[in-house]
Write a protein that holds these residues in place. Structure first.
Motif, short mmCIF file in Angstrom:
data_model
loop_
_atom_site.label_atom_id
_atom_site.label_comp_id
_atom_site.label_asym_id
_atom_site.label_seq_id
_atom_site.Cartn_x
_atom_site.Cartn_y
_atom_site.Cartn_z
N GLY A 1 0.44 -6.43 0.25
CA GLY A 1 0.32 -6.71 2.08
C GLY A 1 0.62 -5.66 2.67
O GLY A 1 0.53 -4.37 2.43
N PRO A 2 1.06 -5.94 3.95
CA PRO A 2 1.29 -7.16 4.62
C PRO A 2 -0.12 -7.79 4.95
O PRO A 2 -1.01 -7.06 5.14
CB PRO A 2 2.14 -6.85 5.81
CG PRO A 2 1.56 -5.45 6.17
CD PRO A 2 1.29 -4.83 4.95
N LEU A 3 0.10 -9.11 5.13
CA LEU A 3 -1.32 -9.65 5.51
C LEU A 3 -1.27 -9.70 7.01
O LEU A 3 -0.75 -10.22 7.94
CB LEU A 3 -1.05 -11.24 5.12
CG LEU A 3 -2.22 -12.08 5.22
CD1 LEU A 3 -3.39 -12.01 4.45
CD2 LEU A 3 -1.78 -13.80 5.09
N LEU B 1 -6.47 -1.72 4.03
CA LEU B 1 -5.67 -2.45 3.33
C LEU B 1 -6.84 -3.34 2.54
O LEU B 1 -6.57 -3.75 1.41
CB LEU B 1 -5.04 -3.34 4.20
CG LEU B 1 -4.25 -4.44 3.59
CD1 LEU B 1 -3.10 -4.12 2.48
CD2 LEU B 1 -3.67 -5.27 4.59
N TYR B 2 -7.83 -3.87 3.17
CA TYR B 2 -8.78 -4.60 2.49
C TYR B 2 -9.60 -3.94 1.38
O TYR B 2 -9.83 -4.66 0.29
CB TYR B 2 -9.78 -5.29 3.56
CG TYR B 2 -8.94 -6.15 4.63
CD1 TYR B 2 -7.90 -6.59 4.50
CD2 TYR B 2 -9.80 -6.16 6.06
CE1 TYR B 2 -7.05 -7.46 5.58
CE2 TYR B 2 -9.14 -7.27 6.86
CZ TYR B 2 -7.98 -7.54 6.75
OH TYR B 2 -7.36 -8.47 7.84
N SER C 1 -8.36 2.92 -7.15
CA SER C 1 -8.01 1.82 -6.23
C SER C 1 -7.69 1.82 -4.91
O SER C 1 -7.72 1.37 -4.16
CB SER C 1 -7.15 0.71 -7.02
OG SER C 1 -5.97 1.55 -7.10
N GLU C 2 -6.78 3.04 -4.80
CA GLU C 2 -6.07 3.43 -3.31
C GLU C 2 -7.38 4.29 -2.63
O GLU C 2 -7.05 4.43 -1.31
CB GLU C 2 -4.91 4.19 -3.61
CG GLU C 2 -3.78 3.53 -4.29
CD GLU C 2 -2.63 4.10 -4.41
OE1 GLU C 2 -2.71 5.59 -4.46
OE2 GLU C 2 -1.47 3.57 -4.84
N TYR D 1 -14.52 -6.50 7.12
CA TYR D 1 -13.77 -7.74 7.49
C TYR D 1 -12.61 -7.14 8.66
O TYR D 1 -11.85 -7.75 9.21
CB TYR D 1 -13.15 -8.49 6.66
CG TYR D 1 -12.99 -9.83 6.80
CD1 TYR D 1 -14.15 -10.65 7.00
CD2 TYR D 1 -11.84 -10.41 6.96
CE1 TYR D 1 -14.03 -12.10 7.04
CE2 TYR D 1 -11.68 -11.88 7.14
CZ TYR D 1 -12.79 -12.54 7.01
OH TYR D 1 -12.64 -13.91 7.47
N GLY D 2 -12.01 -5.97 8.46
CA GLY D 2 -10.77 -5.47 9.22
C GLY D 2 -11.61 -5.21 10.66
O GLY D 2 -12.51 -4.65 10.93
#
Length: 712
Positions: free
Chosen positions: A204-206, A635-636, A707-708, A626-627
């Motif tokens: 997260g955070p969401l 984050l997404y 992945s990062e 989507y961000g």
């Protein structure tokens, strides 16, 4: 007398061909679905809602009359299914995740069909789908999926979007602050497991923007589903509370649960059913949910998804009965006519705990007609047989089929047919009310879903080959004898596998060996399911016939799907031989196999350019788009890349959601194995001991960096 004659003719106007009362005013939603599918030709369809003689069954009737198609059905969803059945049967339309084929005749052919189904509900969507597939879906994509549901006759869809805004309001009423909730919620891709009480906080955070977007989508989603006479299954409180809530209520009876699946996740916290806060919180959740989204009839609550209930040995059955009773009473007090829906997965996943006595106790205090157990893992477990068809409760039969969105080519059409006919004839099937499939991931193996959602209506009476001919005619517009022969070989070679069990080989996830984190132990692998020889024969035929289908995108898609599956299986075979060669210090053979693996992997990746929707780039881009800020997009993207690779913590779950996509072969799976094989080769050349643990650790470090990375 005159009044009686007038009344007689008025009654005739409102009677359907089958004698049921008609209502044309309430078919606007079905008409809109058909219009989105075939455009202006939808005006040729005369749609009517009819009242069923049997409230537990849906039915439809289709008749062609001149250039009109008259459809009568017991609901908007059954009307949509009837329309799609007609269009498929005449070879005019095929819809699927990978695209639609629409080629309408100038005049409609003569046609007549009447069907009903013994299954009151046709279910769809797994709780996990909302992580493995839908995190980045906007309303346009959801509208497409709801249309797909309606056209397949689905009327009991799981609808779990938009609940974080409700949890947010609820926990704030109990004193939690924004910072504490940020620490509680996971990132978007991992919310299903936080909702089920498996994890907290992960990646997260969401963002609040995500919460708000999904709330708006859920409002539209629920309205559309209800307009189509579907019964969306929405969330309820199952007892899980945030860590901050547990800390601020030291006098409440709250159990801290062990890390889920051995993955090194943070603890989760479960409120005891006898604590008065349980009902209070659960009732308040539904009250807020209803204020935002309107009243619902079906509520999903799963307290023990892959988690052993925290009950004492001496009072085990009484405490399980308390859990079941309290969950139901909480729903009942907030929504007195609603039904509690629970996933039956736990009864097969942990059959050591969920004995007949334990399951019977858990369900014992819930009214039989106010609960549905969704038994959907019958391609792996036979829970309903072992649990005496759930002791009088309503239940639904079905399959997972897809796990994690991982997409080898498989399914078992004959198995589904035989299972259904056997089920309907079984005197011990109990209070069976539903049927369907609850995949964890979508966008794969469309033929499986086409077939499964025809079965509750055909009731398995149609031979598979007859169904297949109609399916291919609708999908491709024509079917030569050769193409049909090729597909029969596909049925025999890959679509005769009810569960792709080797994705869990040796307790390691990954659709193929090539998709699993590299290890020397692959030399012990006994082989994938299916018949590679017959698959190759099918490919030879379909490739030869492709010149006659060169303008058909769906034919090309299916050919690519079967091809990448065959060559992925081929990689698995030569990968084992390559590891063996380097182990035995046969450098020349190892090098030859290394080059073959590399070439095949890169060829698959290149070939899959023709499947742009199923690609790493599309998945990552949809997350990024989507961000609304660069930070949200980053984050997404991390969520999206982690989910299909490292997701699973420190346990054995990494690669659970592995994807046979363009970009994954070239940029993830081959680089991992390349590192491993090169290290193995170097050891063989230098005649040193191969340090597998060190190499695997370096690969894991590389995976984390991958992945990062925000690269697509």
């Amino acid at each position: 007398m005159k009044n009686n004659v007038i009344l007689f003719f008025v009654m005739l106007l409102f009677l359907a061909p089958n004698g049921y009362c008609q209502n044309k005013e309430n078919t606007k939603s079905a008409r809109a679905v058909i219009e989105r599918l075939i455009g202006n030709r939808a005006k040729d369809f005369d749609l009517n809602i009819v009242q069923s003689k049997n409230q537990s069954q849906d039915s439809f009737e289709v008749e062609s009359a001149g250039n009109k198609i008259i459809i009568s059905g017991t609901s908007n969803a059954s009307i949509c299914y009837a329309a799609y059945t007609f269009l498929k049967d005449i070879g005019a339309v095929s819809i699927s995740w990978e695209g639609n084929r629409i080629d309408l005749p100038k005049t409609w052919p003569k046609y007549s069909k009447k069907q009903d189904t013994p299954f009151k509900y046709r279910k769809y969507l797994n709780a996990c789908t909302f992580g493995y597939t839908t995190p980045w879906w906007d309303w346009k994509r959801w509208e497409q999926e709801i249309d797909w549901m309606a056209l397949h006759g689905i009327n009991l869809p799981t609808a779990l979007e938009g609940q974080e805004s409700i949890w947010q309001q609820l926990w704030k009423e109990y004193g939690l602050k924004d910072k504490q909730l940020q620490e509680h919620f996971t990132g978007p891709a991992f919310l299903p497991w936080q909702r089920m009480g498996n994890i907290n906080t992960l990646d997260g955070p969401l963002p609040q923007e995500w919460i708000n977007k999904k709330q708006n989508i859920q409002k539209k989603l629920l309205q559309r589903m209800r307009d189509l006479d579907m019964h969306p299954v929405v969330p309820a409180f199952s007892g899980y509370v945030p860590k901050a809530f547990a800390e601020s209520h030291p006098n409440s009876k709250i159990s801290e649960l062990k890390s889920w699946s051995g993955g090194g996740f943070e603890s989760t916290y479960l409120l005891d059913p006898n604590d008065p806060l349980f009902k209070e919180i659960g009732k308040r959740f539904i009250e807020i949910y209803t204020q935002v989204y309107g009243p619902s009839d079906f509520y999903l609550a799963d307290s023990f998804n892959e988690i052993t209930p925290p009950v004492s040995e001496q009072n085990k059955y009484e405490e399980l009965a308390d859990y079941g009773s309290t969950i139901f009473e909480t729903i009942n007090e907030a929504s007195p006519k609603a039904t509690w829906v629970m996933q039956g997965w736990l009864f097969g996943d942990n059959k050591e705990f969920w004995t007949k006595e334990a399951t019977k106790a858990f369900l014992s205090k819930v009214p039989n007609d106010r609960m549905i157990v969704q038994d959907y893992a019958n391609d792996r477990y036979k829970v309903w047989e072992n649990q005496e068809a759930f002791y009088g409760k309503q239940w639904s039969y079905g399959y997972v089929h897809n796990y994690g969105g991982s997409n080898p080519v498989y399914g078992d059409l004959n198995f589904y047919k035989n299972e259904l006919t056997g089920l309907l004839d079984n005197p011990h099937k109990g209070n069976l009310v539903g049927y369907g499939v609850m995949p964890e991931g979508l966008n794969n193996n469309s033929i499986v879903y086409e077939y499964i959602y025809d079965l509750p209506w055909s009731q398995g009476k149609e031979p598979v080959n007859d169904w297949l001919k109609k399916h291919l005619n609708a999908r491709y517009g024509k079917t030569s004898d050769a193409v049909f022969q090729g597909w029969q070989l596909l049925i025999e070679s890959v679509y005769s596998t009810k569960y792709w069990e080797t994705r869990w080989w040796n307790d390691w996830a990954g659709a193929y060996l090539f998709f699993k984190r590299p290890t020397l132990k692959i030399t012990e692998f006994k082989g994938n399911p299916g018949d590679m020889d017959k698959l190759k024969q099918a490919l030879d035929i379909l490739n030869k016939e492709s010149k006659n289908y060169n303008k058909n995108k769906l034919y090309k898609y299916d050919l690519i799907d079967a091809s990448r599956h065959y060559y992925s299986l081929y990689i698995d075979k030569i990968l084992i031989e390559c590891v063996k060669a380097y182990e035995s210090k046969d450098i020349q053979k190892g090098d030859e196999l290394f080059k073959k693996i590399e070439k095949t992997a890169l060829d698959i990746d290149s070939m899959m350019s023709a499947q742009p929707l199923n690609s790493l780039k599309n998945w990552v881009k949809s997350a990024s788009d989507y961000g609304t800020t660069p930070a949200e997009s980053r984050l997404y993207v991390k969520n999206a890349k982690t989910l299909i690779t490292l997701w699973g913590g420190e346990g054995h779950l990494n690669d659970y959601a592995s994807r046979a996509w363009k970009g994954m072969y070239k940029d993830f799976y081959w680089p991992r194995w390349k590192k491993f094989l090169q290290a193995q080769r170097e050891s063989a050349v230098n005649k040193t001991v191969f340090d597998e643990e060190k190499v695997r650790a370096s690969i894991k470090e590389w995976e984390t960096k991958w992945s990062e990375s925000s690269e697509m």
